[in-house]
Structures are given as C-alpha cells and as structure tokens.
Design a protein around this motif. Sequence first.
Motif, mmCIF file in Angstrom:
data_model
loop_
_atom_site.group_PDB
_atom_site.id
_atom_site.type_symbol
_atom_site.label_atom_id
_atom_site.label_comp_id
_atom_site.label_asym_id
_atom_site.label_seq_id
_atom_site.Cartn_x
_atom_site.Cartn_y
_atom_site.Cartn_z
ATOM 1 N N SER A 1 -10.925 -1.983 4.960
ATOM 2 C CA SER A 1 -10.458 -0.604 4.776
ATOM 3 C C SER A 1 -10.986 0.309 5.877
ATOM 4 O O SER A 1 -10.341 1.282 6.250
ATOM 5 C CB SER A 1 -10.896 -0.073 3.404
ATOM 6 O OG SER A 1 -10.315 -0.833 2.366
ATOM 7 N N ASN B 1 0.822 -1.203 0.000
ATOM 8 C CA ASN B 1 0.000 0.000 0.000
ATOM 9 C C ASN B 1 0.865 1.266 0.000
ATOM 10 O O ASN B 1 1.684 1.477 0.904
ATOM 11 C CB ASN B 1 -0.924 0.018 1.218
ATOM 12 C CG ASN B 1 -1.798 -1.214 1.290
ATOM 13 O OD1 ASN B 1 -1.327 -2.322 1.112
ATOM 14 N ND2 ASN B 1 -3.074 -1.024 1.546
ATOM 15 N N ASN B 2 0.682 2.108 -1.017
ATOM 16 C CA ASN B 2 1.348 3.415 -1.104
ATOM 17 C C ASN B 2 2.878 3.312 -1.024
ATOM 18 O O ASN B 2 3.543 4.224 -0.534
ATOM 19 C CB ASN B 2 0.846 4.352 0.003
ATOM 20 C CG ASN B 2 -0.652 4.542 -0.058
ATOM 21 O OD1 ASN B 2 -1.223 4.674 -1.140
ATOM 22 N ND2 ASN B 2 -1.302 4.527 1.103
ATOM 23 N N ARG C 1 -7.506 -5.200 2.120
ATOM 24 C CA ARG C 1 -6.901 -3.869 2.203
ATOM 25 C C ARG C 1 -5.390 -3.940 2.194
ATOM 26 O O ARG C 1 -4.718 -3.072 1.646
ATOM 27 C CB ARG C 1 -7.366 -3.175 3.497
ATOM 28 C CG ARG C 1 -6.863 -1.741 3.626
ATOM 29 C CD ARG C 1 -7.097 -1.197 5.001
ATOM 30 N NE ARG C 1 -6.188 -1.775 5.975
ATOM 31 C CZ ARG C 1 -4.958 -1.323 6.210
ATOM 32 N NH1 ARG C 1 -4.473 -0.315 5.523
ATOM 33 N NH2 ARG C 1 -4.194 -1.888 7.126
ATOM 34 N N LYS C 2 -4.837 -4.969 2.841
ATOM 35 C CA LYS C 2 -3.390 -5.129 2.888
ATOM 36 C C LYS C 2 -2.930 -6.008 1.727
ATOM 37 O O LYS C 2 -3.384 -7.141 1.588
ATOM 38 C CB LYS C 2 -2.953 -5.781 4.212
ATOM 39 C CG LYS C 2 -3.044 -4.874 5.418
ATOM 40 C CD LYS C 2 -2.466 -5.568 6.646
ATOM 41 C CE LYS C 2 -2.441 -4.671 7.851
ATOM 42 N NZ LYS C 2 -1.825 -5.327 9.033
ATOM 43 N N SER D 1 0.698 -0.891 -5.406
ATOM 44 C CA SER D 1 -0.664 -0.721 -4.887
ATOM 45 C C SER D 1 -1.059 -1.963 -4.121
ATOM 46 O O SER D 1 -0.415 -3.009 -4.226
ATOM 47 C CB SER D 1 -1.640 -0.464 -6.038
ATOM 48 O OG SER D 1 -1.667 -1.585 -6.916
ATOM 49 N N ARG D 2 -2.137 -1.835 -3.366
ATOM 50 C CA ARG D 2 -2.568 -2.978 -2.558
ATOM 51 C C ARG D 2 -2.985 -4.157 -3.432
ATOM 52 O O ARG D 2 -2.773 -5.314 -3.077
ATOM 53 C CB ARG D 2 -3.741 -2.593 -1.662
ATOM 54 C CG ARG D 2 -4.976 -2.180 -2.447
ATOM 55 C CD ARG D 2 -6.269 -2.494 -1.722
ATOM 56 N NE ARG D 2 -7.383 -2.336 -2.655
ATOM 57 C CZ ARG D 2 -7.907 -3.316 -3.371
ATOM 58 N NH1 ARG D 2 -7.401 -4.533 -3.290
ATOM 59 N NH2 ARG D 2 -8.913 -3.101 -4.195
#
Length: 788
Positions: A318, A82-83, A175-176, A92-93
């Motif tokens: 999220s 992520n980020n 999300r991860k 990205s995720r």
Amino acid sequence: MSRFLFFVGVLTTFISFSLHADAEKPTATKGTLDLRGWDFLRDGPIELDGEWGFYWKELLEPEGAELAKKPPHYFQFPRIWNNAEVDGIELSRAGYATYSLTVLLPKDHPPLLMWVEDFFTSYQLFINGEVFSKNGIVGKTREESQPQSYPKTKPLREKADTLHLVLQVSNFIHRKGGSSQSITLGEEMQLAQAKEVELAYDWILAGAMFMGGFFFFGLYLFGRHDKPMLYFALFCLVYAYRNIGSDIYAINAVWEMPFSVLLRLEHLSVFMGLYFFVRYIVSLYPEEVYKPVFSVFLWVTLGISLLTVAGPILLFTSILPYYLYVLLLAICYGIYIVVMAVIHKRPAAVYALVAKLIVFAIVGYNVLVYFDLTPRIVLFNFIAHILFFFCQGLILSFRFAQNLKEAKEQAEKASRARTEFLSTMSHEMRTPLNAVLGMTNFLIGDKPKQTQKESLNTLKFSAERLMNLITELLDFSKIDSGQIDFSTEKISLKEFLRSVYTSFEKTAKQKRVDFQLQIAEDIPDHILCDKARLSQVLVNLLDNAFKFTASGFVRLNVSLEEKESDSVKLLFEVIDSGIGIKESQSEMIFESFSQGNASTTREYGGTGLGLSIIRRLLRLQGSDIQFVSTPGEGSRFYFSQWFGLVKTAEKSPAAVAPKVVDRNIVESKKILVVEDNKVNVLVIKKFLQKWGANIEIAGNGQIAVEKHTATPFDIILMDLQMPVMDGYKATEKIRETDAKTPIIAITAAIPSDIRDQIFTVGMNDIVTKPFVPEDLHEKLIKYLSLAS
C-alpha cells in the motif's frame, strides 16, 4: 544529446505503435469474445480482454447449476477491484469473485498456447469444465486462501472451436485485488518462443548487471576505494534480482519461492536498489547536493525496506504507490544536480545527465506499468537498461582513470593489486557464467522443442559472447602487466587454417560477403607454434574485417617468406573491401579502447581492444602488425612470424591392440564434488546424475578430507578457492594417505596461471569453468579407466 533525443523519439514511436496495434484487436463484449475471424498464425497472439461475466463474492463451479442460472454482471478484464463498482455493487481490494468468458475460435485453428499472468494472489482457471491452471488456493476467507505468484505457459489441448472459461480469484493480503494482467492466447510455437525470448532478455540483463556489479566491486576493492564505485556495484547486485524477480518472475523457472518471500524480495530490490543509487549520486557530485533533502529520502527508504522485511504484505504494497511519487520527485531533483554538475564542468557530468534522463524514462515507464496505464514492452526496458549501464560505465571509467593518474607514484603497489584483482575477478566473473552456460548446455541436451532449442542457443551464444569479452579484457590486462605466457605445440597448419575459415563461413553467408582462403603450396604442413595465440590474432583480424565490410570480399592469405633448416617465416594477410581507414587514424586504432572515430563503436560495436591485443601479442613474439588501407576501398592487415619446423615424423609404435574403453564407466561410480557455491553444485550435479554417478558434496576442503578418509571415492572433483580449507591444501592432505584416487581441479581461474601449482600438490588434471560437459565426461572416463 541530439542522438539521445532521436533515440527517445524512436522509442516513443514504437510505444505508440504498440498501443495502436493493441487497440485494433477484438475485445470481449457481454462475456463473449469472437475470434472466428482471427488468424493466429498471421495476426499473432491476442489478449482475452474486455467484458467478462462477473459474480462478486461467489466461487462458482463451471459445471454447477448456479453458474447457468444466475445472470452475470459484466466487469472489465483485466481491472483491479480497488474502489470499483459493477451495477451499483461496490468492490474492494479484499474479496473473491468468479469470472466467465466464452471464446469463439476458428474451426481450423492451429495448436494454441495460453499465457496466464499472476494476479498477485490466488486463482483457479477452468476451461470447458476442466482445471486448466491455478496459483495457490482460492478461498472465501483469508484463512482458506493461499496466495502464490507464478506466471504460467500451458498448451491448450482442447480442440473445440468454443472455449468456456471460468476464473475464480481471491485476494485478502495484497493491495491489488482482482486481475491486473491479461490472459494471452496464441499459436503454440509463436507464443512459446515469444515468452522464452522474454525470459532470455531478463536472464541476460540480470546476468550482465550481476557481472557488472562484481566488476565495479572489484574496481572498488583493488582501486582507491572510490565510494561511487562501491554504491553503484551494490546497486547492480541488488537491482539485478529485480530483472528476474518481478513482472514474469523468471526466477520461478529455477526456484519456485513462497509467495511472501517472492513479494518481499521483489519490493526490497526496488527500495534498496534506489537507496544505493541515491547514495551513488550523492557521492558522485557532493558539491551540488543539498544533503538534508537526500538524507530524508534515504531514511524513508530504509524505513520502508525494514517494513518490507518484517511488516505485513498489505502495508508495504500500500505504501509503494505513494513512494513512487516521492521517487519521481527525487529523480527530478537528481536531474537538477547533474545539470548543475554539467554547468560546473564536473568529470563525466554529460554522461551522468544522459543516464539520469534514461533513469527518468525507465522509472516513469515502470510507474505506468504498475498502474496498468501502459503494456509491458520488453525491448524498451532492455535497451533503456543497457544504455543506462553504458553511461554509468563511462562515468566510472573516467573516475577510475583519474584515480589511476593520481596513484601514479604508487605503481608497484597498484601492480600487485591488479594481479590480485585479475585472479579474483576471473573467478568471480566465470563462476556465475558457469551456472548460465552449464544449465543452458543441460537443457539443450535434454531434448527440448525446436523453438525452445532456438531460444536456448540464443542464450548460450549471448553467454559465450560475454565470456569472450571477459577473456579479452583479462588478456589485455595480463599483457599490459607482462604476465602473458606462450606455449609451443605441434599443429597441422593447413587443418588449423581450415578450422579458422570454417568458423567464419556462417558470418560470411549472413553478410553475403565472399570469404576466401588462399594457402601457398610450399608452406610446411606441420609447425611448432602457440596455437591459441595464433588463433586469437587471426580471429580478431577476421572479426574486424567482417565487421567493417558490408559487401565485397574478405580474404585470408598465408604464404612462405623465408625458410631455414629448422624454421620458417610465414606471411599472414587479412584483406577486405570494407570502409578502410584514414591515414590520420593509423596509430589511434592500435590504442587501447580506441577505434577509428567516435561513431565507430556506436555503429559497429566492439571494445576497441582487438588490434591493441594483436599488436602486443605479436611484439612479445618478435613480430608486429602492419597495414595499408584506402578509405572506401578496403584494408590489408599483415604480419610475418617465425615458426619452428617438425624435423622428422614421429615413429609410430608397434601395433598394439587398443584398450577397450567402457563409455559407461561413470555409471554407479562414487564421485566427491568439493564446491562451496550452491549454484555450481546444482549445475555439476545435473550432469553427473545424468551420467549415472553416485554423488556426494563437500562444502570445503576440510569436509572433503574427512569424507574421503571415512569412505574412499573413485574420483574427486576439487574446487580451488573455498573457505576453511582451499582445494590445494585439501589435495595435499589427501595425498598424504592416498596417492591413487584421481583428483581433477574444477576452477574459474586461468589454466596457465595455476597449472604448475595444481600438479605440484598432486592433482591429475584441470577443467575450467564454465566447463564443457563433453570435456568433463571424457576426463572422467579417462581417469576412471586408468584407475580400474
């Protein structure tokens, strides 16, 4: 409060030490981790962290030419995508990637074991070209991928001194993305034992919370319907799952659930657990609560819980990070509420404040773990939860005592409620313990490794201790309500005393205390007594003696005081060189839930019920416990009791050739198991299948009657408390047409409470849950042999 702050300081030091120890371990650099100087036996397991080779949006095979030709990027492992970016490439995720790492091992390394955490998605790990471990299916699109979360421990059979690891990871729904957990490599026995101990911690903590939830739910049902008890019981029952359904997912050892179900239950246990806990705080101190604030929090929590049940995984995973910040604010406000309760001198508010601070520490720690800012420390989590529940138990004990005081004028109604409570709680508490002890006994008998056997024995010992505590509490309640029963049987007194002595020999060796047994020569060998109650008295006295004796001796003396034609009066003495008892505490120690001083429980443990139960048992039998003690020198507890004599030796019958019993008679026999609890069915099926029996299951008594009428069985194992038709009624129905088929009751109830009733309806015998497999096997052999 000062003791609590000291405890927090100790834990902080422990965490700092753990983090410092991790910082000294070697890490991977440029895709290579050099462990040639690492001694796995001396230094312990190591995480394969550091710079791994990284290929974004590529799934490369370990033996393929692409992996050899392409220069890798280097990306920190573990770290989520992520980020993040690597060499200017934005990650990205959602996506997929290949990691690579070369591990250099000592040439003479011992057998190794690898622990691979879940990645909240799917992965496939290759070692030296071979598939070593995988979760789900790795793919380049959401349709091609199939996620799964199941941490795995697997021995490394590769004997080479160089390991080439290739790890394929894909994520499209969580999300991860990427890797959020380390891969650990260690000596096989050390790492396996460490993970088994971690699993044992999780199961014991979950079991304790589950039992506590039922206990407080019982207090709510049979007390005055106190709302805080209800909400705390529901919190325990919901949050108990989190201990086995998150982190290392101990639940997967019993039932490997689909990824979606596993993840939803994990998050739901957080949201609904906190919902019930907030309701508990609000109902505990309603005068201090500004209800609109908590109403908003509760509705938000219910909304997120609904999304967790019905919404997409990406949505509620999220939302969770933002919810955790709101949660920390709610806990801070909760601390303010409890502080105001302390100022206003509300009941048990000080314990509530300590519990709140512990909750703050637990939640803060879990937030740090969730954001990968600190490692998971099992001991901290375990101790913090135990302290938290201890404080909540004190709070609710105060409330329960207050409710009992207010209900004094309704004594008769309360007495009937207690009887029902004992019956219900005995069943509800022993039923889950039947699963724990049953599965543990089965695994112990399934030829486990030595390290596994040690962990299983630890788990069995803890469960048995919990069972002893339940029995002690139930005994106290039965004695207090005058429902205790005594039975008389013939025993060999000397053999009995030697067995009591043997049971404490290991304790004496561990504490290096000289344990002595002195039996007078003139005491009779055979007497009539209640063996179970006499054992309970002596074991409690000896347990106290060893508990408060750090060095010196403990002695059990038995001598003859008086003798008549048909009875004897024996003197029992338990003498120790322990800490002794002050004169001012001489009566307090016999009070319920009391010990010599406030620090005794914290330092030595115990419920404070042992001496109270001893005194009541002896007084009901016409005796009493006495003691003399000198502080710092030791104590002498003693009592005298009359016992019947066995007048003449029983004549042995004429020699008859013993009937040869077929030990394999259970094999191929048709056995009907009548049980509504699925976990209990699972436990008993494992043993019956091991013994070769043909098994059928009936979920209630009515189904059992119908099955046996259609196709008779060789023997029936009958639970007593079931929906639709209970075991008593089912037995009566079966006996109307079948008087021969053996029926054995299997129940969590106290045998003395139901023995007459089960024999009246036509059952042949009883086995108590948690059952000892050998006892059940022997009874099956006995009644099948009689029926053949």
